[in-house]
Scaffold this motif. Sequence first.
Motif, PDB file in Angstrom:
ATOM      1  N   GLY A   1      54.162  56.396  32.065  1.00  0.00           N
ATOM      2  CA  GLY A   1      53.732  56.921  30.767  1.00  0.00           C
ATOM      3  C   GLY A   1      53.797  58.435  30.736  1.00  0.00           C
ATOM      4  N   GLU A   2      52.657  59.072  30.435  1.00  0.00           N
ATOM      5  CA  GLU A   2      52.607  60.538  30.333  1.00  0.00           C
ATOM      6  C   GLU A   2      52.263  61.201  31.664  1.00  0.00           C
ATOM      7  OE1 GLU A   2      53.364  62.301  27.443  1.00  0.00           O
ATOM      8  OE2 GLU A   2      54.068  60.280  26.927  1.00  0.00           O
ATOM      9  N   VAL A   3      52.034  60.427  32.702  1.00  0.00           N
ATOM     10  CA  VAL A   3      51.640  61.005  33.997  1.00  0.00           C
ATOM     11  C   VAL A   3      52.854  61.648  34.667  1.00  0.00           C
ATOM     12  CG1 VAL A   3      50.628  60.554  36.267  1.00  0.00           C
ATOM     13  CG2 VAL A   3      49.856  59.242  34.279  1.00  0.00           C
ATOM     14  N   SER A   4      52.711  62.909  35.043  1.00  0.00           N
ATOM     15  CA  SER A   4      53.800  63.628  35.709  1.00  0.00           C
ATOM     16  C   SER A   4      53.693  63.441  37.216  1.00  0.00           C
ATOM     17  CB  SER A   4      53.713  65.119  35.365  1.00  0.00           C
ATOM     18  OG  SER A   4      54.732  65.837  36.017  1.00  0.00           O
ATOM     19  N   LEU A   5      54.763  62.986  37.830  1.00  0.00           N
ATOM     20  CA  LEU A   5      54.782  62.775  39.280  1.00  0.00           C
ATOM     21  C   LEU A   5      55.793  63.705  39.943  1.00  0.00           C
ATOM     22  CD1 LEU A   5      54.890  58.852  39.477  1.00  0.00           C
ATOM     23  CD2 LEU A   5      52.905  60.311  39.897  1.00  0.00           C
ATOM     24  N   SER A   6      55.461  64.170  41.145  1.00  0.00           N
ATOM     25  CA  SER A   6      56.413  64.983  41.904  1.00  0.00           C
ATOM     26  C   SER A   6      57.470  64.072  42.527  1.00  0.00           C
ATOM     27  CB  SER A   6      55.689  65.762  43.015  1.00  0.00           C
ATOM     28  OG  SER A   6      55.264  64.880  44.039  1.00  0.00           O
ATOM     29  N   TYR A   7      58.541  64.666  42.996  1.00  0.00           N
ATOM     30  CA  TYR A   7      59.631  63.963  43.682  1.00  0.00           C
ATOM     31  C   TYR A   7      59.067  63.115  44.820  1.00  0.00           C
ATOM     32  CZ  TYR A   7      64.097  63.851  46.410  1.00  0.00           C
ATOM     33  OH  TYR A   7      65.220  63.498  47.117  1.00  0.00           O
ATOM     34  N   PHE A   8      58.181  63.704  45.635  1.00  0.00           N
ATOM     35  CA  PHE A   8      57.638  63.000  46.797  1.00  0.00           C
ATOM     36  C   PHE A   8      56.715  61.856  46.375  1.00  0.00           C
ATOM     37  CE2 PHE A   8      54.780  62.528  50.510  1.00  0.00           C
ATOM     38  CZ  PHE A   8      55.736  62.253  51.477  1.00  0.00           C
ATOM     39  N   GLU A   9      55.974  62.052  45.300  1.00  0.00           N
ATOM     40  CA  GLU A   9      55.102  60.975  44.811  1.00  0.00           C
ATOM     41  C   GLU A   9      55.928  59.782  44.318  1.00  0.00           C
ATOM     42  OE1 GLU A   9      51.329  63.725  43.355  1.00  0.00           O
ATOM     43  OE2 GLU A   9      53.016  63.411  42.019  1.00  0.00           O
ATOM     44  N   TYR A  10      56.972  60.075  43.571  1.00  0.00           N
ATOM     45  CA  TYR A  10      57.899  59.028  43.104  1.00  0.00           C
ATOM     46  C   TYR A  10      58.454  58.227  44.278  1.00  0.00           C
ATOM     47  CZ  TYR A  10      59.184  59.250  38.131  1.00  0.00           C
ATOM     48  OH  TYR A  10      59.215  59.118  36.779  1.00  0.00           O
ATOM     49  N   THR A  11      58.961  58.961  45.278  1.00  0.00           N
ATOM     50  CA  THR A  11      59.651  58.270  46.369  1.00  0.00           C
ATOM     51  C   THR A  11      58.661  57.518  47.266  1.00  0.00           C
ATOM     52  OG1 THR A  11      59.693  60.319  47.678  1.00  0.00           O
ATOM     53  CG2 THR A  11      61.607  59.856  46.319  1.00  0.00           C
ATOM     54  N   THR A  12      57.446  58.032  47.393  1.00  0.00           N
ATOM     55  CA  THR A  12      56.417  57.326  48.154  1.00  0.00           C
ATOM     56  C   THR A  12      56.077  55.999  47.477  1.00  0.00           C
ATOM     57  OG1 THR A  12      55.486  59.410  48.980  1.00  0.00           O
ATOM     58  CG2 THR A  12      54.068  57.469  49.095  1.00  0.00           C
ATOM     59  N   LEU A  13      55.893  56.035  46.174  1.00  0.00           N
ATOM     60  CA  LEU A  13      55.625  54.796  45.425  1.00  0.00           C
ATOM     61  C   LEU A  13      56.797  53.824  45.539  1.00  0.00           C
ATOM     62  CD1 LEU A  13      53.934  56.144  42.161  1.00  0.00           C
ATOM     63  CD2 LEU A  13      52.849  54.726  43.923  1.00  0.00           C
ATOM     64  N   ALA A  14      58.017  54.360  45.455  1.00  0.00           N
ATOM     65  CA  ALA A  14      59.207  53.504  45.551  1.00  0.00           C
ATOM     66  C   ALA A  14      59.241  52.786  46.896  1.00  0.00           C
ATOM     67  CB  ALA A  14      60.475  54.329  45.362  1.00  0.00           C
TER      68      ALA A  14
END
Length: 434
Positions: free
Chosen positions: A115-128
């Motif tokens: 949604g509107e939550v901004s994630l850093s590159y590292f946060e995205y890849t950690t979740l992935a």
Amino acid sequence: MSLVVPGSTASLTEWLAYLELLHHQPIELGLDRIRVVAQKLALTHPFVKITVGGTNGKGSTCAMLEAILLAAGYRVGMYTSPHLIDFNERIRVNGENAGDAQITEQLARIEAARGEVSLSYFEYTTLAALMLFEQSGLDVVVLEVGLGGRLDAVNLVDADCSIVTSVDIDHTEWLGDTREKIGWEKAHIYRSGRPAICADPVPPESLVAYAKEIGADLWLFGHDFNYSGDRQQWGYGGRGRRRSGLAYPALRGANQLLNASAALAALEALRDRLVVPQQAVRLGLSQASLPGRLQILPGKPTVVLDVAHNPHAAAALAQNLDAMSFYPYTHAVVGMLRDKDVKGVVAKLARRVNRWYCASTEGPRGLEGTQLADIVREVLPPPGKDPVTVSSFINPVQAFTEARKQAAGGDRILVFGSFATVGPVLKELGRKVH
């Protein structure tokens, strides 16, 4: 200007380019954003979780844990950072790098959920990584902490066992400028009532105090676990488990027994959930591999690759170089990031290098080769009868190419200072990572 979200057929390269531009800061510590998105994704982490933090030795410890657990027959996931050549190195499922499609599928799901939550590159890849691990039906995952501990995205996970390999000065702008401050940050990967392994022989008081404060089950090197060895073999001793007659790890270096004993302490602490026979330990230690950590390539001249980028790691590298054969000349290809203690790193190796090839590194944190060369000249001891030469280059590959031209067959070429230095050289050499 609004960014265009990658479509259903977008490549991993397109996704990663999008993630790099999406968040206004490349590094933004904190768990609030990632927790919100993780809840939306309904992550459950249905596997045994081991987190590994520390200044140096994290990658080696993770690699040994992965290899031993695979040898014991478990389905294993491993998440590490940064990568040397391909992003896929960061996410491994059952000993293999994740495929592009596996990763982009998770990134698309995160994009739809955030949604509107901004994630850093590292946060995205950690979740992935966590999503892919959950999807893959794994038994155990090994997660390397990116930066510090307390506010790192990996600390979203409540680990069943946490390891801090070492505590030294690095990332001072985020973690503080003393071992006590840094130790306190790293100790936050520990959890109440769960095994908390510390392999640093002289742990900061702040780390010990925090572990006691939260009621973690603290295992200290030299007190709760240890190692001993001779030239042929080594042995591990823990609280209630001994493993003797072990061959030395395939990973080279002076600190690898410390890292290996931390891995074995974690496995001992988790013995009620993970059965690891002696043969799996032997096989895993013999098979663990980690490119770019005291990696010695076959052929002449001898090429040594090491991502050492802080004084603690550079001191270990210097010790390892001293343990090698005699070489008439050592040529050093070095490239570093500007936020590192460049002087401190160069000082540890200054008396061991005859020819310096200073390379520029890419990215916002990159340091120009000419600036690096000036720092090297500043640190070098007064010239002796065989003066040391210092030159600069536009990138690590150009620097390495020149070093190979200048080096004789009996010489040694050392490539070090950053993943951003070793990675391009490895790629140029066509060495396949893992």
